[in-house]
Design an enzyme around this catalytic site. Sequence first.
Site, mmCIF file in Angstrom:
data_model
loop_
_atom_site.group_PDB
_atom_site.id
_atom_site.type_symbol
_atom_site.label_atom_id
_atom_site.label_comp_id
_atom_site.label_asym_id
_atom_site.label_seq_id
_atom_site.Cartn_x
_atom_site.Cartn_y
_atom_site.Cartn_z
ATOM 1 C CB SER A 130 -13.261 -26.127 8.139
ATOM 2 O OG SER A 130 -12.982 -25.821 9.532
ATOM 3 C CE LYS A 131 -21.040 -21.846 10.509
ATOM 4 N NZ LYS A 131 -20.570 -21.825 11.996
#
Length: 502
Positions: A262-263
């Site tokens: 994920s970011k």
Amino acid sequence: MSKPVRVRFAPSPTGPLHIGGVRTALFNYLFAKKHNGTFILRIEDTDQNRYVEGAEDYIVESLNWCNIPFDEGPGKNEKFGPYRQSERKHLYKQYADELIASGNAYYAFDTAEALDAERKQHEANKETFIYNWHNRLNLNNSLSLSKEETQAKLDNGDDYVIRFKSPQDETLHLKDLIRGAIKIDTNILDDKVLFKSDGMPTYHLANIVDDHLMEISHVIRGEEWLPSLALHMQLYTAFGWDAPEFAHLPLILKPTGKGKLSKRDGDKLGFPVFPLEYTSPDGDISKGYKEEGYFADAVVNFLSFLGWNPGTEQELFNLDELISAFDLDRVNKAGARFDPDKIKWFNHHYMQEQNNDDLATTFQDNHSELNDIDVNYIAMCVGLVKERATFVSDFWGLTKFFFIAPENYDEKASKKAFKDETKDLMTKLISIVSNISDFDVETLQKEIKGWITGNDIGFGKVMMPLRLALVGALQGPDVFDIMYMIGKNETIKRLEKVISVL
């Protein structure tokens, strides 16, 4: 293959393109080019509430930067256009109506409140609420209502959705090119919503209709869509259409721990998860691989190994080699762990293959200190140090002594390099350097090494303080290359300075 290969990458323009999406696009591109097929971009923007201005342009720019441009899509070879689902919404109602007419779908008029009450009742009984064969005749839909009641609701403008009528007591036999044979008990499937009364299809209906009309031969997509395979195959059967072949790619996993990349992982560990820098509508800036100094070829080579392997020891592939080697049979089922250090390893390799002139231009553009320096000189400096560099941003630390004399000297190195006799040796070295007329690497090496060996001086006693004088530390390329690059006068000045200071 019996029919032309046509694959599509179908992102939603809801924000920046995640590196996992780039990997999906890459595998579609490689498969298409391997089989002389067509790589299509389709923008799935039916969810207008999540639409982000500029996201589509970002997707196109990302594909182009990665050198995997689409062959067919918005504004390009629109043979099966339009390629934005929002511009195709007039198509979907007729197909939803066709499913109603064939008995494969039905109108459902249940309100959100009624469904919430059903859900809570099931939870109270420690059951999971599923809208399907076991309760649909007890709910508010065209299966439980008479034709007249159903028509009256439609004429009255009551809100409705169209649901797919999943079969009871059947076993679906599905095939995935990566995961093999899959069996699904239809009793566990819910009656998915296909169409809403606002005139917009859900992803499931639009996806199938578009893939059929665009003659998609293979659907290569992420593992997160695997649960939708049963419905999608049933829709193909319900329409009487030939289904494409499906391949579901493994997840890209966090560098450590469990779950998808994920970011947040990138923010926490300091690496990008997007191909290009992205500024959100609220001004939040996310790092991009391009702006962080990665080469597109390195990113593509790295991504190709997230879930695929060639079956050999080879790791370095240019795009043509990837196309030639790529095969869905060699895509793994298990998730692929993202390794930020590995992509740096790839970038270091691709650094060595870059043209020195191009690197020098980029380096100069990023450093105002170099504005007045001949780019050809900068390119020569870059050529001497790039084997130690991973990014262009590394160059200043590796080359600044070519442009600026050291202002101070590494303390630990000074103690190691400077002894009682060092001042006399450096003074003598200045004399030798002053008398060298052909100031090239070969002559410098010959004269200085000849003096050292001829006087039985230890090499370290001369070369360490010499390097310290030139660089300010015991690092850098060959000292004779440095001397040649900075020239005789500057070499003497630096030797005189190190004597006076140390």
